[in-house]
Scaffold this active site. Structure first.
Site, mmCIF file in Angstrom:
data_model
loop_
_atom_site.group_PDB
_atom_site.id
_atom_site.type_symbol
_atom_site.label_atom_id
_atom_site.label_comp_id
_atom_site.label_asym_id
_atom_site.label_seq_id
_atom_site.Cartn_x
_atom_site.Cartn_y
_atom_site.Cartn_z
ATOM 1 N NE ARG A 36 134.929 47.963 42.740
ATOM 2 C CZ ARG A 36 134.349 47.662 41.514
ATOM 3 N NH1 ARG A 36 135.143 47.797 40.333
ATOM 4 N NH2 ARG A 36 133.230 47.481 41.312
ATOM 5 C CE LYS A 197 117.430 41.586 31.387
ATOM 6 N NZ LYS A 197 118.492 40.584 31.044
ATOM 7 N N GLY A 349 127.314 48.142 43.553
ATOM 8 C CA GLY A 349 126.968 48.104 42.085
ATOM 9 C C GLY A 349 126.083 49.428 41.890
ATOM 10 N N GLY A 372 127.704 42.002 42.787
ATOM 11 C CA GLY A 372 127.339 40.591 42.762
ATOM 12 C C GLY A 372 127.386 39.944 44.178
HETATM 13 P P1 AMP Z 1 120.190 46.098 38.262
HETATM 14 O O1 AMP Z 1 121.621 45.910 37.559
HETATM 15 O O2 AMP Z 1 119.169 44.966 38.004
HETATM 16 O O3 AMP Z 1 120.224 46.519 39.657
HETATM 17 O O4 AMP Z 1 119.670 47.176 37.335
HETATM 18 C C1 AMP Z 1 120.150 48.780 37.385
HETATM 19 C C2 AMP Z 1 119.570 49.259 36.159
HETATM 20 O O5 AMP Z 1 118.242 49.195 36.052
HETATM 21 C C3 AMP Z 1 120.234 50.641 36.087
HETATM 22 O O6 AMP Z 1 120.845 50.865 34.819
HETATM 23 C C4 AMP Z 1 118.949 51.545 35.874
HETATM 24 O O7 AMP Z 1 118.980 52.537 34.973
HETATM 25 C C5 AMP Z 1 118.084 50.406 35.415
HETATM 26 N N1 AMP Z 1 116.639 51.213 35.755
HETATM 27 C C6 AMP Z 1 115.982 50.899 36.936
HETATM 28 N N2 AMP Z 1 114.888 51.645 36.693
HETATM 29 C C7 AMP Z 1 114.405 51.733 35.403
HETATM 30 C C8 AMP Z 1 113.224 52.146 34.935
HETATM 31 N N3 AMP Z 1 112.272 52.175 35.247
HETATM 32 N N4 AMP Z 1 113.482 51.754 33.272
HETATM 33 C C9 AMP Z 1 114.693 51.787 32.801
HETATM 34 N N5 AMP Z 1 115.669 51.163 33.471
HETATM 35 C C10 AMP Z 1 115.629 51.286 34.739
#
Ligand code: AMP
Length: 391
Positions: A36, A197, A349, A372
């Protein structure tokens, strides 16, 4: 209304409040990843070589009050070395002592102000605090794209008092890259969506459904969509309360909205742990959970991407922090990086964390420094920090 880039501002002999995002990770008081800081060096150099007195400010972590362990001291030391020029650390971001330290600087010199968030007024966008921050400065330059989605005093409040303002080089690069994939992008266009999620990404999915041709879904998110089609997903992470939404999106897929493509094979394990026994399957057994997309899915996704001109990518396609489950994300990233004639913008991120250290990462059109902020921009939301720069 437009945003004035730093190269159109008169900086000579001006005292510039330069807002950067120097919120680097620290481990035992040392900077563990200076990316950064490095991203803002061009802007800082530009300001001082053009005769400005640069009062650089940033937040670090999430303190609610003064916390010695979240001092910007290591950042001041890093800046001094990177710029080959002493950058002192002021004891506070506001106040008389800091004001006096700035007033003795000569054009071409820089100082770093102490962590903005030692004052809760920063996040509260407090008017008096913003006024204090602006005191003694004549120009405001914002290079902190990573916090452009926050209406904080150093981002929004100060612009009321420093009307002579503009965007730094990093901020301009980020905005140009994001505009290139959101304002009349070359079609066909695909979005790659992953991450943990569905619920976090609902506004993004809905926004993109109407604007792109194809959406490739991986990551834990994919299992809610597969479950919504009654595909067995074993112990994979499913958001029961999002099944209805997933069904609606799948019903619209390729008809009233973008075509959604889901994984057809998976890397599974019984636990999400390093060293776990893994298997690649097309049908997930009841005792297993899906932790990465499999090689056949990578092939499907690559085939889709060879047909498009523009790609945005948000979210890793597997549990990438564990190397066994990072392969799908990296394989797709490498193939995409070598596709000719495709404009690819990678969200910040976790997506940037998963891809940016790969040797081919420099081939992407842009890897954002904002997590974000990029997400909100791609959702079609106005970023307060960008709006505040318009004049
Ligand atoms: P996000 O912040 O929603 O983009 O989520 C990112 C997180 O999702 C990271 O920590 C990844 O390790 C997790 N992730 C991605 N795919 C999977 C999966 N199949 N099972 C569990 N965690 C996951």
């Amino acid at each position: 209304m437009r945003i004035v880039p730093i190269n159109e501002l008169e900086l000579k002999n001006q005292t510039v409040l330069l807002r950067c995002d120097l919120n680097v990770p620290l481990a035992a008081g040392k900077i563990s990843d200076p990316a950064r800081i490095d991203a803002s060096l061009d802007t800082i150099r530009y300001a001082i070589t053009h005769g400005a007195i640069a009062a650089i400010c940033s937040h670090l972590g999430r303190p609610k009050e003064r916390m010695p362990e979240l001092s910007l001291k290591p950042v001041a030391e890093y800046l001094s070395a990177a710029l080959s020029h002493k950058v002192a650390l002021a004891p506070d971001c506001i106040g008389d002592i800091t004001g006096r330290m700035i007033s003795v600087l000569k054009p071409g010199e820089a100082i770093l102000l102490e962590n903005l968030r030692f004052h809760p007024e920063e996040e509260a966008n407090d008017r008096d605090f913003a006024h204090e921050l602006a005191r003694g400065k004549t120009v405001y330059v914002d290079d902190a794209f990573g916090v452009a989605h926050r209406a904080h005093a150093s981002i929004v409040g100060v612009t009321r008092f420093l009307t002579n303002r503009g965007a730094g080089l990093l901020m301009m690069r980020e905005l140009e890259a994001l505009r290139s994939v959101t304002e009349n992008p070359e079609r066909p266009m695909a979005a790659i969506l992953g991450g943990a999620k569905v619920s976090d990404k609902i506004p993004l999915i809905k926004h993109l459904m109407e604007r792109v041709d194809t959406i490739l879904i991986g990551g834990a998110m994919a299992y809610t969509f597969l479950r919504a089609q009654d595909v067995p997903v074993g112990k994979s992470h499913v958001e029961e309360d999002q099944l209805e939404l997933a069904r609606d999106l799948l019903a619209a897929s390729g008809k009233t909205g973008a075509r959604i493509v889901l994984p057809r094979d998976h890397v599974v394990a019984s636990v999400a742990e390093a060293g776990a026994q893994t298997e690649t399957v097309t049908e997930i057994p009841p005792s297993m959970m899906g932790l990465d997309i499999g090689p056949e899915t990578v092939k499907d996704f690559v085939a889709e991407l060879t047909r498009v001109k523009t790609v945005v990518w948000n979210g890793p396609l597997g549990f990438f922090e564990i190397p066994e489950f990072a392969r799908g994300t990296l394989a797709l990233g490498e193939a995409l990086a070598y596709l000719e004639g495709v404009r690819t913008v990678i969200g910040g991120g976790d997506t940037a964390a998963a891809l940016s250290h790969a040797p081919w990462a420099a081939r992407f059109t842009h890897i954002s420094t904002g997590g974000g902020a990029t997400l909100e921009y791609l959702e079609g939301r106005e970023l307060p920090g960008v709006k505040a720069l318009e004049r």
